[in-house]
Every structure is written in C-alpha cells, then in structure tokens.
Design an enzyme around this catalytic site. Structure first.
Site, short mmCIF file in Angstrom:
data_model
loop_
_atom_site.label_atom_id
_atom_site.label_comp_id
_atom_site.label_asym_id
_atom_site.label_seq_id
_atom_site.Cartn_x
_atom_site.Cartn_y
_atom_site.Cartn_z
N ASP A 151 0.87 -1.17 0.00
CA ASP A 151 0.00 0.00 0.00
C ASP A 151 0.91 1.22 0.00
O ASP A 151 1.35 1.67 1.06
CB ASP A 151 -0.90 -0.02 1.24
CG ASP A 151 -1.79 1.23 1.31
OD1 ASP A 151 -1.72 2.06 0.40
OD2 ASP A 151 -2.54 1.35 2.30
N TRP A 185 5.54 -3.62 8.05
CA TRP A 185 4.47 -4.59 8.16
C TRP A 185 4.85 -5.78 7.31
O TRP A 185 5.61 -5.66 6.34
CB TRP A 185 3.12 -3.95 7.85
CG TRP A 185 2.53 -4.18 6.52
CD1 TRP A 185 2.76 -3.45 5.39
CD2 TRP A 185 1.57 -5.18 6.18
NE1 TRP A 185 2.00 -3.93 4.39
CE2 TRP A 185 1.26 -5.00 4.82
CE3 TRP A 185 0.94 -6.21 6.88
CZ2 TRP A 185 0.36 -5.81 4.16
CZ3 TRP A 185 0.04 -7.01 6.23
CH2 TRP A 185 -0.25 -6.81 4.89
N ASP A 222 9.22 0.72 4.58
CA ASP A 222 9.03 2.02 3.96
C ASP A 222 10.34 2.79 3.92
O ASP A 222 11.18 2.65 4.82
CB ASP A 222 7.99 2.85 4.75
CG ASP A 222 6.59 2.30 4.56
OD1 ASP A 222 6.36 1.57 3.57
OD2 ASP A 222 5.73 2.59 5.40
N ASN A 234 -1.42 -2.41 6.88
CA ASN A 234 -0.57 -1.56 6.05
C ASN A 234 -1.06 -0.11 6.01
O ASN A 234 -0.53 0.69 5.26
CB ASN A 234 -0.41 -2.14 4.63
CG ASN A 234 -1.72 -2.17 3.87
OD1 ASN A 234 -2.70 -1.60 4.31
ND2 ASN A 234 -1.73 -2.83 2.72
N ASP A 235 -2.05 0.21 6.83
CA ASP A 235 -2.53 1.59 6.89
C ASP A 235 -1.75 2.44 7.90
O ASP A 235 -2.02 3.62 8.07
CB ASP A 235 -4.02 1.63 7.24
CG ASP A 235 -4.85 1.05 6.11
OD1 ASP A 235 -4.42 1.19 4.95
OD2 ASP A 235 -5.89 0.44 6.39
#
Lengths: 182, 143
Positions: free
Chosen positions: A79, A104, A123, A151-152
């Site tokens: 995401d 994640w 990330d 993944n938020d």
C-alpha cells in the site's frame, strides 16, 4: 648499460612524467573507501536478506515478474508508492531516504512455484510523498487493531524522520501458511 | 599418494557438512512454526533479529522477566502477546522458542497452553506501569 636497462629506465621516466601520482592516490583511496562502504548500502543489505532464505523463482514473464509494476507478485499486500519508480528499487531506498527499521509483514504466492513467501514491506522515509506508481493491493491486510498486520500505519514511525516516501518489498523466506489465513 | 589424501579430506568435509545440514534441518523443522509465528506477528515491530527500535523495546535480554512470577506473567499479559490472533498452544510455543532463541533464557519452565490461557484472561490495563513496577523490583534489568 645494456639496451634493455636503458629501455626500462626511459619507460619508467616517461610513465613518471605522464601519470599524475595524486590522481592515482585519489583513485586508490576512492576504491578502498568505496569498497568498504559498499556493504552499508541498502541494496546490499536487501540482497543479503534474500540470500539467507530459500530463493523463489523470479524468471516470470509479464507484469507478475516485473518489480517496477504493481502487479509484481511480491507486491500482493503493498500500500504505497513503489520505490522502483522513485529512484530506488523494490529492495532499496532512493538516495536521500532511510529505510524504516519497522515494517508490516505479509505473505505473497509466487506464481511460478505456487509457494507462499514472507515479504517485509519496509518504507523509505525522509522525503515527501514520491507520488509515482501508487500501488494499493491489500491481500492479507488487517484492520488497525492488529497493528503489526495493517498496512494503513505509517511505518516510518520507526525511522528518524516520519515522512513517508515509498515502499519496498523485501523477501524473508518461505511461509508456512499463506495470508490471509483461512 | 597426495591425491588419495586430498579426496579423503574432501570426503570427510562433505560427511561433516552433511551431518551438520541434517542436524540443522531437524532443528529447523521443530522451530518452523514458532519462527513463522514470530515473523508474522512480532517481527514487524521487534524486527527479525529482535533488536527493536525507537518505537518498541528489543527482545534480546528479556530473560530476567522470568525470575519473578509477575515478570513471567507480564510476558503473556502484554497486549502484543495477549491479543495476538494465535491459539494458546501456539503462543506458548512461540514464547518458549523466542525466550531461548532471541532472549537468551536458559533452564526456565516452559509456558503451557493452560498457563497462557489463564494469563490472557487477565489482561494488563496499563502495560508500561506494570513494566516499570517489575523493573523497579529487579536488578540488573534490561532497559
């Protein structure tokens, strides 16, 4: 003095006149320092990460085998913006960004061997939104009440700067069970 | 004959390597489930090598928790463990593996599924306060 000695002497003198020694020292120094720093680069660490695990087949035709595409098999639960479109790659961060130590984790099925593999979605942080190649596939994603499977979350929370730039997809190894669990 | 010596040496190395590999695969098979459960449920924050980050404490050196009943209970009552989407038996196996492999604990009584079930039924209201309370009662203790 023999002919050979004279030839060696004149060659050596010519070399000494024409080759700048400072430049040689500079190149040697670059080679030494650069070579020592190479394993510190994120791309090298990512490669090492994969080398420890059972390697999945990557000779896959089409978008499923292309790390620059959202359809790439390792991106099944990603995401964010693909780092490959932002100056990095699917395993390394673009220059000027830092890979967050937390991430994640999910699994994706390799289309070639049909096996599930554990993928870390680390990330890259430190510059504003990359804005290119947005990819939002959420297979195995969980609501935020299971934070380590969601993944938020802004996973840049673990880096020195919390500004999100793009996402990588590092391989850990074979999974015992695919996500989402049945 | 030098050739015979060399081939004998190579044979011995291959034999030893084969033994090590088979031993390693046997260990890997036993550990496979807790290792996988750790990866999917813990490693995102505690990291694959359990060294933690600015956000979460490392799991290396958590063995001192096992020296008191409160500390032992804390390791199950802490939200990440108590609320994990794993059965009591898998949590017990995960803890027993992680404490030894990542935390360096030795000779401790393994958690059972029944113990995990009982402790999960008594979740922590304030995990950080409980952790501070446990740490105050023990020295030396990991930060």
């Amino acid at each position: 003095m023999s002919e050979f000695d004279r030839w060696v002497e004149s060659s050596a003198r010519m070399l000494a006149r024409r080759l700048p020694r400072r430049s040689l020292l500079r190149r040697l120094g670059t080679l030494l320092v650069g070579g020592a720093a190479l394993p510190l680069l994120p791309v090298a660490r990512a490669a090492g990460e994969g080398a420890r695990a059972g390697q999945p087949p990557e000779d896959i035709e089409g978008p499923l085998g292309d790390p620059s595409r959202c359809e790439y098999w390792r991106h099944c639960a990603i995401d964010g913006f693909l780092c490959g479109c932002c100056g990095g790659s699917h395993t390394s961060c673009p220059p000027g960004t830092e890979m967050s130590p937390v991430s994640w984790i999910g699994t994706c099925r390799n289309p070639k061997d049909g096996k599930d593999y554990v993928i870390l979605y680390n990330d890259c942080c430190g510059r504003g939104f990359c804005g290119r190649c947005f990819c939002n596939r959420n297979e195995g994603d969980r609501p935020i009440y299971h934070p380590y499977r969601s993944n938020d979350i802004n996973w840049c929370g673990g880096a020195t700067t919390q500004v999100y730039h793009c996402s990588t997809a590092l391989l850990v190894g074979l999974a015992l069970e695919g996500q989402p669990e049945k | 004959m030098p050739g015979a010596g060399a081939s004998g040496l190579v044979g011995a190395v291959v034999w030893v390597a084969g033994c090590c590999l088979s031993a390693a695969s046997a260990v890997a098979a036993d550990d496979a489930q807790p290792r996988f459960d750790y990866l999917l449920n813990c490693a995102g924050c505690h990291r694959t090598d359990a060294t933690g980050s600015e956000l979460v404490p490392p799991l290396t050196g958590i063995a001192p928790f096992l020296t008191t009943p409160e500390g032992r209970a804390y390791l199950v009552r802490v939200p990440g463990v108590a609320q994990s989407p794993l059965s009591d038996a898998r949590v017990a196996a995960l803890l027993n593996w992680a404490l030894g492999e990542l935390g360096g604990a030795e000779g401790f009584t393994p958690y059972s599924a029944a113990e995990v079930a009982a402790l999960r039924g008594d979740p922590l209201r304030d995990p950080l306060a409980e952790r501070d309370r446990i740490k105050r009662g023990q020295t030396p203790f990991p930060q």
